[in-house]
Write a protein that holds these residues in place. Structure first.
Motif, PDB file in Angstrom:
ATOM      1  N   GLU A 116      38.759  41.242  46.598  1.00  0.00           N
ATOM      2  CA  GLU A 116      40.125  41.301  46.067  1.00  0.00           C
ATOM      3  C   GLU A 116      40.595  39.944  45.548  1.00  0.00           C
ATOM      4  O   GLU A 116      41.347  39.874  44.578  1.00  0.00           O
ATOM      5  CB  GLU A 116      41.104  41.858  47.108  1.00  0.00           C
ATOM      6  N   ILE A 117      40.131  38.866  46.154  1.00  0.00           N
ATOM      7  CA  ILE A 117      40.504  37.524  45.686  1.00  0.00           C
ATOM      8  C   ILE A 117      39.781  37.224  44.378  1.00  0.00           C
ATOM      9  O   ILE A 117      40.377  36.718  43.416  1.00  0.00           O
ATOM     10  CB  ILE A 117      40.205  36.457  46.759  1.00  0.00           C
ATOM     11  N   ASP A 118      38.493  37.547  44.320  1.00  0.00           N
ATOM     12  CA  ASP A 118      37.743  37.365  43.083  1.00  0.00           C
ATOM     13  C   ASP A 118      38.393  38.158  41.949  1.00  0.00           C
ATOM     14  O   ASP A 118      38.536  37.648  40.835  1.00  0.00           O
ATOM     15  CB  ASP A 118      36.284  37.785  43.270  1.00  0.00           C
ATOM     16  N   ALA A 119      38.812  39.394  42.245  1.00  0.00           N
ATOM     17  CA  ALA A 119      39.451  40.220  41.214  1.00  0.00           C
ATOM     18  C   ALA A 119      40.738  39.578  40.700  1.00  0.00           C
ATOM     19  O   ALA A 119      40.997  39.572  39.489  1.00  0.00           O
ATOM     20  CB  ALA A 119      39.735  41.619  41.763  1.00  0.00           C
ATOM     21  N   LEU A 120      41.539  39.026  41.588  1.00  0.00           N
ATOM     22  CA  LEU A 120      42.772  38.350  41.161  1.00  0.00           C
ATOM     23  C   LEU A 120      42.458  37.149  40.271  1.00  0.00           C
ATOM     24  O   LEU A 120      43.116  36.925  39.250  1.00  0.00           O
ATOM     25  CB  LEU A 120      43.588  37.904  42.376  1.00  0.00           C
ATOM     26  N   LEU A 121      41.455  36.372  40.652  1.00  0.00           N
ATOM     27  CA  LEU A 121      41.077  35.204  39.847  1.00  0.00           C
ATOM     28  C   LEU A 121      40.541  35.632  38.486  1.00  0.00           C
ATOM     29  O   LEU A 121      40.884  35.037  37.460  1.00  0.00           O
ATOM     30  CB  LEU A 121      40.065  34.334  40.584  1.00  0.00           C
ATOM     31  N   GLN A 122      39.708  36.682  38.470  1.00  0.00           N
ATOM     32  CA  GLN A 122      39.181  37.178  37.191  1.00  0.00           C
ATOM     33  C   GLN A 122      40.312  37.643  36.285  1.00  0.00           C
ATOM     34  O   GLN A 122      40.337  37.339  35.084  1.00  0.00           O
ATOM     35  CB  GLN A 122      38.178  38.319  37.422  1.00  0.00           C
ATOM     36  N   GLN A 123      41.272  38.367  36.858  1.00  0.00           N
ATOM     37  CA  GLN A 123      42.428  38.832  36.083  1.00  0.00           C
ATOM     38  C   GLN A 123      43.238  37.647  35.563  1.00  0.00           C
ATOM     39  O   GLN A 123      43.730  37.668  34.426  1.00  0.00           O
ATOM     40  CB  GLN A 123      43.311  39.736  36.939  1.00  0.00           C
ATOM     41  N   GLY A 124      43.376  36.620  36.388  1.00  0.00           N
ATOM     42  CA  GLY A 124      44.107  35.425  35.973  1.00  0.00           C
ATOM     43  C   GLY A 124      43.438  34.707  34.821  1.00  0.00           C
ATOM     44  O   GLY A 124      44.107  34.232  33.895  1.00  0.00           O
ATOM     45  N   VAL A 125      42.117  34.628  34.848  1.00  0.00           N
ATOM     46  CA  VAL A 125      41.372  33.982  33.762  1.00  0.00           C
ATOM     47  C   VAL A 125      41.607  34.736  32.449  1.00  0.00           C
ATOM     48  O   VAL A 125      41.865  34.129  31.417  1.00  0.00           O
ATOM     49  CB  VAL A 125      39.866  33.908  34.105  1.00  0.00           C
ATOM     50  N   VAL A 126      41.538  36.052  32.498  1.00  0.00           N
ATOM     51  CA  VAL A 126      41.760  36.860  31.296  1.00  0.00           C
ATOM     52  C   VAL A 126      43.216  36.716  30.834  1.00  0.00           C
ATOM     53  O   VAL A 126      43.487  36.529  29.642  1.00  0.00           O
ATOM     54  CB  VAL A 126      41.389  38.340  31.557  1.00  0.00           C
ATOM     55  N   ALA A 127      44.154  36.772  31.758  1.00  0.00           N
ATOM     56  CA  ALA A 127      45.580  36.676  31.420  1.00  0.00           C
ATOM     57  C   ALA A 127      45.926  35.329  30.809  1.00  0.00           C
ATOM     58  O   ALA A 127      46.813  35.245  29.957  1.00  0.00           O
ATOM     59  CB  ALA A 127      46.432  36.925  32.664  1.00  0.00           C
TER      60      ALA A 127
END
Length: 169
Positions: free
Chosen positions: A29-40
């Motif tokens: 879940e933390i990796d997913a948040l970071l991945q979403q942040g990179v895209v955003a």
């Protein structure tokens, strides 16, 4: 933990596509948040920061979150925020490495290819860069002197920041 290698390459490396970053061993879940942040980040920097802060709230021990925060703030020129995030990341990395919170008390030792100790030294380098950007060359120079002793081979990339500092004189 963050990843890096003895050649001084970044602690975070690209994996498969430019939109997917290898943040190392993190809860899903933390990796997913970071991945979403990179895209955003490309379209909505406030949304990216919110995602990174959500990750920090959920996992303050996850060192890549601090990396993301100090990087985006440095890129945006929010140097006070970058400084704060880097200091907090440095403190957490030192804690995880079993080091004192004051980097001035650190002593040289073997540098692993990844882990908290490497992240601490990498973040100390980032702090030196942030201080240069803030036009605080004395603070940057003090950190770079410490890095010369702690990482004489330059594995975390501090010589690049040292060259920048020399060019500003």
């Amino acid at each position: 933990m963050s990843r890096g290698n003895a050649a001084g390459q970044p602690l975070i490396e690209l994996r498969f596509s430019p939109d997917t970053i290898n943040f190392g061993d993190l809860p899903e879940e933390i990796d997913a948040l970071l991945q979403q942040g990179v895209v955003a980040y490309r379209k909505d920097r406030a949304a990216a920061e919110a995602l990174f802060r959500k990750a920090l709230d959920a996992a303050p021990q996850a060192l890549p979150v601090y990396f993301c925060l100090y990087k985006i703030h440095t890129y945006q020129g929010n140097l006070d925020e970058a400084l704060s995030a880097a200091r907090r990341g440095l403190e957490e990395a030192a804690r995880q490495a079993g080091w004192r919170s004051d980097w001035r008390a650190w002593t040289p030792g073997p540098l692993a290819a990844d882990g908290a100790a490497r992240f601490a030294l990498y973040t100390l380098k980032a702090l030196a860069f942030i201080h240069l950007r803030r036009e605080e060359p004395d603070a940057a120079a003090e950190m770079l002197r410490a890095l010369r002793v702690l990482d004489p081979s330059g594995a975390v990339g501090w010589p690049v920041v040292a060259e920048l500092a020399e060019g500003l004189r």
